[in-house]
Design an enzyme around this catalytic site. Structure first.
Site, PDB file in Angstrom:
ATOM      1  N   HIS A  80      34.543  36.612  41.662  1.00  0.00           N
ATOM      2  CA  HIS A  80      34.336  35.352  40.938  1.00  0.00           C
ATOM      3  C   HIS A  80      33.511  34.348  41.749  1.00  0.00           C
ATOM      4  CE1 HIS A  80      38.026  36.138  38.121  1.00  0.00           C
ATOM      5  NE2 HIS A  80      36.966  36.841  37.809  1.00  0.00           N
ATOM      6  N   CYS A 139      15.995  26.563  40.101  1.00  0.00           N
ATOM      7  CA  CYS A 139      15.294  27.661  40.785  1.00  0.00           C
ATOM      8  C   CYS A 139      16.185  28.867  41.052  1.00  0.00           C
ATOM      9  CB  CYS A 139      14.655  27.166  42.082  1.00  0.00           C
ATOM     10  SG  CYS A 139      15.824  26.862  43.424  1.00  0.00           S
ATOM     11  N   CYS A 150      11.981  21.316  44.744  1.00  0.00           N
ATOM     12  CA  CYS A 150      12.846  21.661  43.603  1.00  0.00           C
ATOM     13  C   CYS A 150      13.677  20.453  43.178  1.00  0.00           C
ATOM     14  CB  CYS A 150      13.747  22.860  43.916  1.00  0.00           C
ATOM     15  SG  CYS A 150      14.765  23.328  42.477  1.00  0.00           S
ATOM     16  N   GLY A 182      49.409  39.383  44.021  1.00  0.00           N
ATOM     17  CA  GLY A 182      49.358  38.019  43.488  1.00  0.00           C
ATOM     18  C   GLY A 182      48.411  37.831  42.332  1.00  0.00           C
ATOM     19  N   SER A 195      48.051  38.253  37.990  1.00  0.00           N
ATOM     20  CA  SER A 195      48.869  38.386  36.777  1.00  0.00           C
ATOM     21  C   SER A 195      48.411  39.536  35.882  1.00  0.00           C
ATOM     22  CB  SER A 195      48.813  37.079  35.987  1.00  0.00           C
ATOM     23  OG  SER A 195      47.461  36.736  35.745  1.00  0.00           O
ATOM     24  N   ASN A 209      54.095  40.881  43.777  1.00  0.00           N
ATOM     25  CA  ASN A 209      53.972  39.718  42.905  1.00  0.00           C
ATOM     26  C   ASN A 209      55.284  38.967  42.827  1.00  0.00           C
ATOM     27  OD1 ASN A 209      52.383  38.129  41.208  1.00  0.00           O
ATOM     28  ND2 ASN A 209      51.617  39.904  40.090  1.00  0.00           N
TER      29      ASN A 209
END
Length: 271
Positions: free
Chosen positions: A119, A130, A173, A210, A212, A236
């Site tokens: 992520h 740019c 830029c 950890g 879900s 978990n």
């Protein structure tokens, strides 16, 4: 735990899938479940391309607040156990790779080397003009955000003019920067996803730590591994929709369960 430890002792290629639960133990809010609000918004109201296009100042306040929290957070015993295990097994010719949904870089801070941040990272920016991606650990990221981002519901938006928000420093830029993270409604980087699938195909033990198991496509990673007969161990605070499909489940804080699970096994030999 004893039967997990036997499997662990024989594993040559371990993949660790980690999510918000391990970071929560370092004091970082997960923005899921009860109390998962910043001001009066949930993260899925702010972590979208549409929210950024509509109100970049508010979205940057939210990320400034999170950057400051993540900057001061420290890896917990769960992060450290994973990093120590990777370093130790590396000397034995064995591999540990961490595939994380977290954007806080706490695995990196703990010393993890083989790391796929699916992520992205809150400490990277991407220029909306740019496209340049750059590391950025500045605090605050721009002067206008200094002292802004308070999470309380009664806080008023800072309404920072767009030209005062973080801007690209590439020559000629000056485009508006955004956090280099994957927002709701955006696809994961295909190159990163290719590496993830390569690791999942090679692993002979998978740890789910950890997370879900509800955010896709990451929720599919461990079930895919399990489906080809590879042992999966879930660490978990509670059971998840996928728990019953996994061979092992260890309930409780990762900082308590992981150091025991990943400690040196008596059969280990260090050359």
């Amino acid at each position: 735990m004893a039967s997990f430890r036997e499997v662990f002792a024989k594993a040559k290629h371990i993949v660790v899938l980690s999510g918000a639960g391990i970071s929560a133990e370092s004091g970082l809010p997960t923005f899921r479940g009860a109390g998962g609000y910043w001001r009066k918004w949930k993260s899925q109201d702010l972590a979208t391309p549409e929210a950024f296009a509509y109100n970049p100042s508010r979205v940057w306040e939210f990320y400034h607040y999170r950057r400051e929290m993540m900057r001061s957070a420290e890896p917990n015993p769960g992060h450290l156990a994973i990093a120590e295990c990777e370093a130790r097994l590396h000397k034995q010719g064995r591999r540990v790779t961490v595939i994380t949904q977290n954007i806080d870089e706490l695995h990196r801070k703990a010393g993890t080397k083989n790391l796929l941040e699916i992520h992205g990272s809150i400490f990277k920016t991407r220029c909306t003009s740019c496209g340049v991606v750059a590391e950025n650990h500045k605090s605050p990221i721009c002067p206008a955000l200094s002292g802004k981002g308070a999470p309380e519901p009664e806080t008023h938006d800072a309404k920072i003019p767009v030209e005062k928000l973080p801007r690209c420093e590439e020559a000629a830029c000056g485009g508006l920067l955004r956090p280099h993270v994957v927002w709701f409604g955006e696809n994961l980087d295909p190159a990163v996803l290719e590496e993830v699938h390569r690791e999942l195909a090679l692993c002979d033990l998978c740890l789910v730590v950890g997370t879900s198991s509800v955010v896709y496509p990451a929720a599919m990673f461990a079930p895919q591994v399990s489906a080809r007969g590879v042992p999966v161990a879930e660490f978990n605070m509670e059971t998840t929709p996928a728990t019953n499909t996994f061979r092992f489940h260890f309930q409780g804080p990762c900082g308590k369960t992981l150091p025991e699970a990943l400690a040196p096994h008596e059969t280990e030999t260090v050359s």
